[in-house]
Design an enzyme around this catalytic site. Structure first.
Site, PDB file in Angstrom:
ATOM      1  N   LYS A 150       0.711  -1.267   0.007  1.00 53.67           N
ATOM      2  CA  LYS A 150      -0.189   0.135  -0.115  1.00 53.67           C
ATOM      3  C   LYS A 150       0.935   1.184   0.157  1.00 53.67           C
ATOM      4  CE  LYS A 150      -4.309  -1.638   0.262  1.00 53.67           C
ATOM      5  NZ  LYS A 150      -5.348  -1.319  -0.756  1.00 53.67           N
ATOM      6  N   LYS A 246     -13.659  -6.951  -7.874  1.00 56.82           N
ATOM      7  CA  LYS A 246     -14.029  -7.144  -6.543  1.00 56.82           C
ATOM      8  C   LYS A 246     -15.498  -7.039  -6.531  1.00 56.82           C
ATOM      9  CE  LYS A 246     -10.513  -4.327  -4.329  1.00 56.82           C
ATOM     10  NZ  LYS A 246     -10.111  -2.963  -3.836  1.00 56.82           N
TER      11      LYS A 246
END
Length: 327
Positions: A150, A246
């Site tokens: 991240k 997703k």
């Protein structure tokens, strides 16, 4: 048989803190839809995401508004056309998929047109932090074959160098969560290329990603916030090399499978991803993972506790769900 719908909100603690460019949290809130026909039950889990204007209260209300259609026998394809994509439709679509499997005795993967389900290797996520903290986290996770890093904008060059130093042999992908700009894109993606990063996820804000169609992409770039459903894909091919599917964005497994087929047709590399959530949310995504080049289904690994029964993980190897969990 008449069907009925029950909606519940569950909370699960995260192991430590999960931080991305938009903020941090120590708990995940999920909404579960359970559909019963009197003899069987099907369950699905959705994770409300504030980036898309969702709250647990909104998702619960959206699901409860579907009680009458559920009782009336609405099917997944009609649901896909009549309910907007998002966490609520995901929970309900996956519950209907699960109920069909339980009632018919036919596994969900078979109904989805798959011959079997095989174990897949998932990425393991390193939360956003300062470079030294991320290096230490990378050292702990260095034996995992694929790490997802991240990033957060300012300081990302140092972060990616630190992670590579901490995990010199791991494959790396990164997720900027829309934190880069036209001024930082080249420096950051060059640092990623130098570190051997294989994929950069959503470097620019979704409403300002047109730059990607006009610049060099030394590392393949994957759309996340810029794509939700299959109808979005055709407009992405000039800007992106890959797409992150997703279920919470797509609004369920039914739409996600359509997305995967359309991505293949358009020549986009498929990544399957997740929100931080439990094994109940990951289980249907394992079906999409069978077609994915990059799998990021580590949500339960980031929790302090998971559901029981849960998915089986051996390190980063994720095994298909047993029917007791889903499908």
């Amino acid at each position: 048989m008449t069907r009925s719908l029950t909606v519940t909100v569950d909370r699960f603690p995260i192991a430590g803190e999960f931080r991305i460019s938009r903020g941090s949290r120590t708990e995940v809130v999920v909404v579960v839809a359970e559909v019963t026909d009197g003899a069987h039950r099907g369950r699905g889990e959705g994770t409300p995401y504030s980036r898309y204007g969702e709250s647990a209260e909104d998702v619960v209300a959206a699901l409860e508004s579907m009680a009458a259609p559920i009782a009336g026998g609405i099917d997944r394809e009609t649901l896909r056309n009549e309910m907007p994509p998002g966490a609520a439709r995901n929970a309900l679509d996956c519950a209907l998929f699960d109920l069909e499997a339980k009632a018919s005795g036919v596994r969900a993967f078979t109904s989805a047109g798959l011959a079997s389900l095989e174990p897949v290797t998932t990425a393991y996520t390193l939360s956003l932090a300062d470079p030294e903290t991320m290096r230490a986290a990378a050292e702990v996770a260095a034996d995992r074959p694929l790490l997802k890093v991240k990033l957060g904008g300012v300081g990302d060059v140092e972060r990616i160098k630190a992670v590579r130093a901490g995990a010199p042999n791991a494959r790396l992908i990164v997720d900027a969560n829309e934190a880069w700009s036209k001024d930082t894109y080249f420096e950051n993606i060059t640092a990623c290329a130098d570190a051997g990063v294989e994929l950069v996820e959503q470097p620019l804000p979704a409403d300002r990603d047109g730059l990607l169609a006009t610049v060099r992409r030394p590392v393949p770039v994957c759309a996340d916030e810029s794509v939700h459903v299959a109808a979005d894909l055709a407009d992405l091919t000039a800007r992106y090399d890959a797409v992150n599917i997703k279920l919470d964005k797509a609004g369920g497994l039914t739409e996600a499978l359509v997305m995967a087929a359309e991505a293949e047709r358009l020549g986009l590399t498929i990544m399957v991803g997740c929100m931080v959530s439990t094994s109940l949310a990951m289980a249907p995504a394992v079906l999409v993972a069978q077609k994915a080049a990059v799998v990021d289904l580590d949500g339960p690994l980031l929790l302090a506790e998971d559901r029981d029964p849960s998915l089986r993980y051996e390190g980063s190897l994720l095994y298909p769900p047993e029917p007791e969990l889903w499908g």
